[in-house]
Design a protein around this motif. Structure first.
Motif, PDB file in Angstrom:
ATOM      1  N   GLN A 164       0.637  -0.899  -0.070  1.00 47.27           N
ATOM      2  CA  GLN A 164      -0.142   0.468   0.123  1.00 47.27           C
ATOM      3  C   GLN A 164       0.584   0.958  -0.164  1.00 47.27           C
ATOM      4  OE1 GLN A 164      -4.003  -0.601  -0.008  1.00 47.27           O
ATOM      5  NE2 GLN A 164      -2.704  -2.538   0.336  1.00 47.27           N
ATOM      6  N   VAL A 165       0.578   2.169  -0.240  1.00 49.13           N
ATOM      7  CA  VAL A 165       1.191   3.481  -0.341  1.00 49.13           C
ATOM      8  C   VAL A 165       1.448   3.891   1.415  1.00 49.13           C
ATOM      9  CG1 VAL A 165       0.887   5.850  -0.403  1.00 49.13           C
ATOM     10  CG2 VAL A 165       0.499   5.009  -2.404  1.00 49.13           C
ATOM     11  N   GLY A 166       2.200   4.203   1.092  1.00 41.71           N
ATOM     12  CA  GLY A 166       2.794   4.478   2.925  1.00 41.71           C
ATOM     13  C   GLY A 166       3.968   3.273   3.309  1.00 41.71           C
ATOM     14  N   ASP A 167       3.545   2.382   3.151  1.00 37.42           N
ATOM     15  CA  ASP A 167       4.568   0.941   3.716  1.00 37.42           C
ATOM     16  C   ASP A 167       5.961   1.309   2.649  1.00 37.42           C
ATOM     17  OD1 ASP A 167       2.260   0.046   4.074  1.00 37.42           O
ATOM     18  OD2 ASP A 167       1.989  -1.718   2.466  1.00 37.42           O
ATOM     19  N   LYS A 168       6.985   2.428   2.397  1.00 30.33           N
ATOM     20  CA  LYS A 168       7.660   2.649   1.363  1.00 30.33           C
ATOM     21  C   LYS A 168       8.521   1.176   0.289  1.00 30.33           C
ATOM     22  CE  LYS A 168      12.348   4.141   3.613  1.00 30.33           C
ATOM     23  NZ  LYS A 168      12.510   5.568   4.341  1.00 30.33           N
ATOM     24  N   THR A 169       7.465   1.797  -0.656  1.00 34.78           N
ATOM     25  CA  THR A 169       7.969   0.851  -1.374  1.00 34.78           C
ATOM     26  C   THR A 169       7.652   1.136  -2.528  1.00 34.78           C
ATOM     27  OG1 THR A 169       5.927  -0.096  -2.234  1.00 34.78           O
ATOM     28  CG2 THR A 169       7.168  -1.478  -0.398  1.00 34.78           C
ATOM     29  N   ILE A 170       7.793   0.304  -3.918  1.00 33.80           N
ATOM     30  CA  ILE A 170       7.657   0.924  -5.449  1.00 33.80           C
ATOM     31  C   ILE A 170       6.224   1.177  -5.954  1.00 33.80           C
ATOM     32  CG2 ILE A 170       7.039  -1.774  -5.945  1.00 33.80           C
ATOM     33  CD1 ILE A 170       8.355  -1.056  -8.537  1.00 33.80           C
ATOM     34  N   VAL A 171       5.263   0.987  -4.478  1.00 32.62           N
ATOM     35  CA  VAL A 171       3.989   1.506  -4.962  1.00 32.62           C
ATOM     36  C   VAL A 171       3.843   2.997  -4.406  1.00 32.62           C
ATOM     37  CG1 VAL A 171       1.019   1.187  -3.869  1.00 32.62           C
ATOM     38  CG2 VAL A 171       3.292  -0.730  -4.615  1.00 32.62           C
ATOM     39  N   ASP A 172       4.528   3.869  -3.946  1.00 36.99           N
ATOM     40  CA  ASP A 172       4.271   4.716  -3.249  1.00 36.99           C
ATOM     41  C   ASP A 172       5.291   5.698  -4.606  1.00 36.99           C
ATOM     42  OD1 ASP A 172       3.812   5.474  -0.065  1.00 36.99           O
ATOM     43  OD2 ASP A 172       5.920   3.191  -0.248  1.00 36.99           O
ATOM     44  N   THR A 173       5.994   5.071  -5.518  1.00 36.13           N
ATOM     45  CA  THR A 173       5.572   5.847  -6.773  1.00 36.13           C
ATOM     46  C   THR A 173       4.924   5.192  -7.795  1.00 36.13           C
ATOM     47  OG1 THR A 173       8.658   5.989  -6.474  1.00 36.13           O
ATOM     48  CG2 THR A 173       7.348   5.703  -9.183  1.00 36.13           C
ATOM     49  N   ILE A 174       5.183   4.237  -7.928  1.00 33.14           N
ATOM     50  CA  ILE A 174       3.552   4.007  -8.889  1.00 33.14           C
ATOM     51  C   ILE A 174       2.440   3.976  -9.131  1.00 33.14           C
ATOM     52  CG2 ILE A 174       5.468   2.821  -9.942  1.00 33.14           C
ATOM     53  CD1 ILE A 174       3.381  -0.197  -8.913  1.00 33.14           C
ATOM     54  N   ASP A 175       1.910   4.692  -7.616  1.00 33.13           N
ATOM     55  CA  ASP A 175       0.890   4.787  -7.360  1.00 33.13           C
ATOM     56  C   ASP A 175       0.371   5.986  -7.547  1.00 33.13           C
ATOM     57  OD1 ASP A 175      -2.147   3.609  -6.067  1.00 33.13           O
ATOM     58  OD2 ASP A 175      -1.890   5.388  -4.905  1.00 33.13           O
ATOM     59  N   PRO A 176       0.505   7.083  -6.993  1.00 36.55           N
ATOM     60  CA  PRO A 176       0.521   8.524  -7.165  1.00 36.55           C
ATOM     61  C   PRO A 176       0.464   8.597  -8.620  1.00 36.55           C
ATOM     62  CG  PRO A 176       2.249   8.058  -5.686  1.00 36.55           C
ATOM     63  CD  PRO A 176       1.490   6.917  -5.947  1.00 36.55           C
ATOM     64  N   ALA A 177       1.433   8.248  -9.479  1.00 39.91           N
ATOM     65  CA  ALA A 177       1.682   8.376 -11.161  1.00 39.91           C
ATOM     66  C   ALA A 177       0.242   7.387 -11.386  1.00 39.91           C
ATOM     67  CB  ALA A 177       2.882   7.722 -11.084  1.00 39.91           C
ATOM     68  N   GLU A 216       7.938  11.454  -8.986  1.00 42.12           N
ATOM     69  CA  GLU A 216       8.804  11.783  -8.160  1.00 42.12           C
ATOM     70  C   GLU A 216       8.339  11.844  -6.568  1.00 42.12           C
ATOM     71  OE1 GLU A 216      12.042  15.413  -8.878  1.00 42.12           O
ATOM     72  OE2 GLU A 216      10.502  15.166 -10.092  1.00 42.12           O
ATOM     73  N   GLU A 217       7.430  13.023  -6.274  1.00 48.12           N
ATOM     74  CA  GLU A 217       6.905  12.884  -5.134  1.00 48.12           C
ATOM     75  C   GLU A 217       6.400  12.039  -4.946  1.00 48.12           C
ATOM     76  OE1 GLU A 217       3.394  15.707  -3.453  1.00 48.12           O
ATOM     77  OE2 GLU A 217       4.526  16.784  -5.537  1.00 48.12           O
ATOM     78  N   GLY A 218       6.250  11.205  -5.141  1.00 50.46           N
ATOM     79  CA  GLY A 218       5.982   9.555  -4.160  1.00 50.46           C
ATOM     80  C   GLY A 218       7.278   8.765  -4.106  1.00 50.46           C
ATOM     81  N   MET A 219       7.942   9.258  -4.772  1.00 53.05           N
ATOM     82  CA  MET A 219       9.359   8.455  -4.561  1.00 53.05           C
ATOM     83  C   MET A 219      10.090   9.481  -3.065  1.00 53.05           C
ATOM     84  SD  MET A 219      12.847   8.379  -6.649  1.00 53.05           S
ATOM     85  CE  MET A 219      13.036  11.131  -7.561  1.00 53.05           C
ATOM     86  N   LYS A 220      10.167  10.742  -3.094  1.00 50.40           N
ATOM     87  CA  LYS A 220      11.090  10.857  -2.289  1.00 50.40           C
ATOM     88  C   LYS A 220      10.152  11.155  -0.907  1.00 50.40           C
ATOM     89  CE  LYS A 220      12.223  14.903  -5.421  1.00 50.40           C
ATOM     90  NZ  LYS A 220      12.759  16.197  -5.814  1.00 50.40           N
ATOM     91  N   SER A 221       8.310  10.762  -1.109  1.00 50.95           N
ATOM     92  CA  SER A 221       8.436  10.725   0.250  1.00 50.95           C
ATOM     93  C   SER A 221       8.635   9.725   1.540  1.00 50.95           C
ATOM     94  CB  SER A 221       6.384  10.721  -0.192  1.00 50.95           C
ATOM     95  OG  SER A 221       6.158   9.515  -0.629  1.00 50.95           O
ATOM     96  N   THR A 222       9.314   8.407   0.715  1.00 48.66           N
ATOM     97  CA  THR A 222       9.814   7.519   1.543  1.00 48.66           C
ATOM     98  C   THR A 222      10.495   8.095   1.838  1.00 48.66           C
ATOM     99  OG1 THR A 222      10.923   6.321  -0.623  1.00 48.66           O
ATOM    100  CG2 THR A 222       8.791   5.832  -0.719  1.00 48.66           C
ATOM    101  N   ILE A 223      11.569   8.805   1.778  1.00 46.34           N
ATOM    102  CA  ILE A 223      12.992   8.918   3.285  1.00 46.34           C
ATOM    103  C   ILE A 223      11.496   9.685   4.638  1.00 46.34           C
ATOM    104  CG2 ILE A 223      13.746  11.535   3.374  1.00 46.34           C
ATOM    105  CD1 ILE A 223      13.971  11.879   0.816  1.00 46.34           C
ATOM    106  N   ASP A 224      11.107   9.521   3.809  1.00 45.43           N
ATOM    107  CA  ASP A 224      10.598  10.147   5.837  1.00 45.43           C
ATOM    108  C   ASP A 224       9.854   9.406   6.393  1.00 45.43           C
ATOM    109  OD1 ASP A 224      11.359  12.343   6.240  1.00 45.43           O
ATOM    110  OD2 ASP A 224       9.952  13.500   4.723  1.00 45.43           O
ATOM    111  N   LEU A 225       9.501   7.390   5.746  1.00 46.01           N
ATOM    112  CA  LEU A 225       8.957   7.105   6.341  1.00 46.01           C
ATOM    113  C   LEU A 225       8.873   5.852   6.523  1.00 46.01           C
ATOM    114  CD1 LEU A 225       6.484   6.240   2.985  1.00 46.01           C
ATOM    115  CD2 LEU A 225       5.510   7.129   5.220  1.00 46.01           C
ATOM    116  N   VAL A 226       8.002   4.748   7.579  1.00 44.74           N
ATOM    117  CA  VAL A 226       9.318   3.923   8.492  1.00 44.74           C
ATOM    118  C   VAL A 226       8.886   2.630   7.467  1.00 44.74           C
ATOM    119  CG1 VAL A 226       8.934   2.382  10.777  1.00 44.74           C
ATOM    120  CG2 VAL A 226       8.664   4.984  10.578  1.00 44.74           C
TER     121      VAL A 226
END
Length: 217
Positions: free
Chosen positions: A126-139, A165-175
């Motif tokens: 899911q979005v927020g799990d800090k995976t590939i999905v954080d990029t592709i789902d918002p895209a 890109e925004e989703g990718m960068k969001s993973t920095i602050d995710l657990v």
């Protein structure tokens, strides 16, 4: 916009180059979260694809076959969890353009939505799990919404890549919640996810190809 089988072959060749160039960067990202081998894994997979592109697919005009064989080749070369994800994405996309040697804006949009949905369905993250999905789902959401409004693939895909890109960068602050990196718990914060990063590169490379093609056209 008309996009041909040759354009697709050129795109995949460019992805090969990008992954080779960014191999060390992707490994550096992965060292903070996992085994440190994501760049090597992507390189191995895409070098195998390069072999297919230069031989079996060199004169192929069926876009569906090109995409599906790229996916299967990547899967066969890569043993890690990322193999089935990209394989499912490219095979799903291949079904949309099967039997076609040239596609239009609608086909391109459907191809990438099928690619994204294939990865999401296969990975179950899911979005927020800090995976590939954080990029592709918002895209994917941006692509669908933007294309519905504009019916212009280039502008819609540009929106998609910006959202990715925004989703990718969001993973920095995710657990991290899934996979090996989840063992780090709070310590996984502060590092950008390598899978989300390589996914962004795949999307961004396609945008570059489409932009170049639109200038020529």
């Amino acid at each position: 916009m008309n996009f041909t089988s040759k354009d697709f072959l050129d795109y995949f060749k460019l992805v090969v180059e990008v992954m080779e160039t960014e191999k060390d960067y992707l490994c550096d990202l992965d060292r903070k979260l996992g085994d440190g081998d994501h760049g090597v894994t992507m390189s191995i997979g895409w070098q195998a694809v390069k072999e297919k592109l230069n031989n079996e697919l060199a004169d192929e005009t069926d876009l569906g076959k090109i995409s599906s064989l790229v996916g299967m080749t990547f899967l066969n070369a890569v043993g890690s969890s990322v193999g089935p994800l990209y394989a499912t994405g490219f095979i799903n996309g291949g079904k949309v353009v099967k039997g076609k040697s040239e596609i239009n804006d609608t086909d391109l949009t459907e191809y990438w939505l099928a690619f994204i949905n294939g990865i999401k369905d296969r990975g179950k993250a899911q979005v927020g799990d800090k995976t590939i999905v954080d990029t592709i789902d918002p895209a994917g959401k941006a692509l669908e919404a933007s294309f519905a409004e504009s019916q212009d693939f280039l502008s819609a895909f540009n929106d998609a890549v910006l959202a990715g890109e925004e989703g990718m960068k969001s993973t920095i602050d995710l657990v991290s919640k899934i996979g090996r990196s989840s063992r780090l718990g709070e310590r996984s914060k502060g590092a950008q996810d390598p899978g989300a990063t390589s996914a962004y590169m795949i999307l961004d490379t396609f945008l570059k190809v489409v932009k170049a093609q639109s200038v020529k056209g």
